[in-house]
Design an enzyme around this catalytic site. Structure first.
Site, PDB file in Angstrom:
ATOM      1  CD1 TRP A 107       9.513 -22.095 -24.318  1.00 15.05           C
ATOM      2  CD2 TRP A 107       7.480 -22.478 -23.472  1.00 15.05           C
ATOM      3  NE1 TRP A 107       8.938 -20.887 -24.031  1.00 15.05           N
ATOM      4  CE2 TRP A 107       7.691 -21.082 -23.515  1.00 15.05           C
ATOM      5  CE3 TRP A 107       6.266 -22.957 -22.968  1.00 15.05           C
ATOM      6  CZ2 TRP A 107       6.741 -20.157 -23.074  1.00 15.05           C
ATOM      7  CZ3 TRP A 107       5.320 -22.032 -22.528  1.00 15.05           C
ATOM      8  CH2 TRP A 107       5.550 -20.659 -22.588  1.00 15.05           C
ATOM      9  CG  ASP A 177       7.547 -25.879 -29.274  1.00 16.59           C
ATOM     10  OD1 ASP A 177       7.261 -25.011 -30.114  1.00 16.59           O
ATOM     11  OD2 ASP A 177       7.459 -25.701 -28.040  1.00 16.59           O
ATOM     12  CE  LYS A 201       6.994 -17.118 -28.204  1.00 14.88           C
ATOM     13  NZ  LYS A 201       6.630 -18.376 -27.576  1.00 14.88           N
TER      14      LYS A 201
HETATM   15  C1  PLP Z   1       6.194 -19.219 -26.675  1.00 10.57           C
HETATM   16  C2  PLP Z   1       6.510 -20.649 -26.749  1.00 10.57           C
HETATM   17  C3  PLP Z   1       5.578 -21.631 -26.378  1.00 10.57           C
HETATM   18  C4  PLP Z   1       4.224 -21.289 -25.812  1.00 10.57           C
HETATM   19  O1  PLP Z   1       3.392 -20.827 -26.812  1.00 10.57           O
HETATM   20  P1  PLP Z   1       1.852 -20.496 -26.558  1.00 10.57           P
HETATM   21  O2  PLP Z   1       1.386 -20.215 -27.943  1.00 10.57           O
HETATM   22  O3  PLP Z   1       1.802 -19.327 -25.629  1.00 10.57           O
HETATM   23  O4  PLP Z   1       1.202 -21.688 -25.955  1.00 10.57           O
HETATM   24  C5  PLP Z   1       5.934 -22.947 -26.528  1.00 10.57           C
HETATM   25  N1  PLP Z   1       7.140 -23.305 -27.012  1.00 10.57           N
HETATM   26  C6  PLP Z   1       8.061 -22.380 -27.364  1.00 10.57           C
HETATM   27  C7  PLP Z   1       9.385 -22.831 -27.901  1.00 10.57           C
HETATM   28  C8  PLP Z   1       7.771 -21.029 -27.246  1.00 10.57           C
HETATM   29  O5  PLP Z   1       8.687 -20.121 -27.610  1.00 10.57           O
END
Ligand code: PLP
Length: 365
Positions: A107, A177, A201
């Protein structure tokens, strides 16, 4: 009569992921007609008084839960964390400037890729050479004091690693993030310039991206930036510049109320720590299971582990699914198994997995 509660299996999905049962029950109960409104939340205008109450209540609960200071704005956006990989540099990386990125997984690499389309990127640290089995130590991070911001990934969903300290960036805005561990433990928002998270999540169903941004950063964007990509536009319009994801905002509010009712972030951290602790204890108990992450970087949200052979890993994935433990197959880039045990994942599910692991080892060890 079978109730939903008795037919639900243990859902270890990395995302979208398990939601609290009582939240799902509230959604179900009020789906046809919101009390006092007489329409479904799926049908109401985003400019109605009913939705005003929902989105304002949601923001108020976020602020309370995260102790978010006054000088931060909360934005309810779409496009996932993946769009933030672009929006962050588009808004915060000025022409001729450079941004620091700490690379701890796929990511983070994707975030770097998008930032490079906008401007210069300095890789301040990377654990790629170690297959992302850990996050860097402070001494391994080389920051540029002139950087526009420092970007990092608080929890690496795929590898099962998590930061257990906040990088010190001096005066440079820290951008996180936090998609896979947001509100899984107390957070000192004041240490950050911007925090973003896809909500699917730990907070809500898919379709909603949460952004928490310090007010002074809103004015950094270059003129000419597309309206919908501009944080300031969303802030000025209280996330109602266009139609926001009404249903995920509604569900997130219920999830936040559930967190508050259960004691807030200190309390959920304790539960998360206990849940993860049980799994790591089982992984460490004999040599049969092997954790992917180094112990100092172990995630409390995604627990990754290997078995003695790929054949046994396949068998484990298959047998566990048959036993009502769903979604344990690891990400293809790491292999092995991954148990995602976000806030809403019940402790009984962790106990069931530990028991399954012990039986599996007895039969195959
Ligand atoms: C799942 C995830 C993403 C991607 O998220 P989307 O909402 O599908 O774009 C980005 N960074 C992390 C750390 C993730 O766990």
């Amino acid at each position: 009569m079978t109730t939903a509660a008795t037919t639900r299996i243990h859902n270890f999905s990395a995302g979208p992921a398990v939601l609290p049962l009582e939240v799902l029950e509230a959604v179900q109960r009020d789906l046809i007609a919101l009390p006092g409104v007489g329409m479904s939340v799926l049908e109401v205008s985003h400019r109605s008084a009913a939705f005003d109450e929902i989105i304002e209540g949601c923001e108020a609960d976020l602020r309370k839960l995260g102790n978010i200071p006054e000088n931060y704005r909360v934005l309810f956006l779409q496009g996932g964390a993946s769009l933030q990989f672009s929006m962050v540099p588009m808004n915060l990386l000025p022409e001729g400037g450079s941004a620091d990125y700490i690379v701890t997984g796929v990511w983070a690499e994707k975030a770097v890729k998008e930032a490079k389309r906008v401007g210069a990127v300095n890789i301040a640290a990377s654990t790629a050479a170690e297959k992302f089995t850990r996050v860097p130590q402070p001494a391994e991070i080389t920051l540029d004091p002139q950087a526009a911001y420092v970007h990092f990934t608080t929890n690496n969903t795929i590898y099962g690693t998590q930061w257990h300290y906040t990088p010190d960036t001096g005066g440079v805005p820290l951008v996180a993030d936090a998609s896979s561990d947001i509100f899984s433990r107390p957070i000192d928002v004041a240490k950050y310039g911007l925090i973003y998270a896809g909500a699917q999540k730990n907070l809500a169903p898919a379709g909603l991206t949460l952004v928490i941004i310090r007010e002074d950063l809103l004015s950094r964007a270059p003129s000419g930036l597309a309206t919908m990509l501009h944080y300031a536009v969303h802030a000025e319009n209280k996330s109602l510049y266009n139609t926001p994801p009404v249903f995920p905002v509604y569900v997130m509010r219920l999830v936040l109320a559930w967190l508050l009712k259960n004691g807030g972030l200190e309390a959920i951290e304790e539960v998360n720590s206990r849940k993860a602790g049980k799994l790591y204890a089982e992984i460490d108990r004999t040599g049969f299971y092997r954790g992917h992450a180094t112990p100092d970087s172990r995630s409390r949200m995604n627990v990754t582990f290997r078995l003695p052979s790929e054949e046994l890993e396949k068998k484990f994935a298959k047998d566990s699914t048959a036993a009502g433990l769903d979604g344990l197959k690891g990400h293809r880039s790491v292999g092995g198994l991954r148990a995602s045990i976000y806030n809403a994942f019940p402790e009984a599910g962790v106990d069931a997995l530990v028991q399954f692991m012990q039986e599996f080892e007895r039969r195959n060890g």
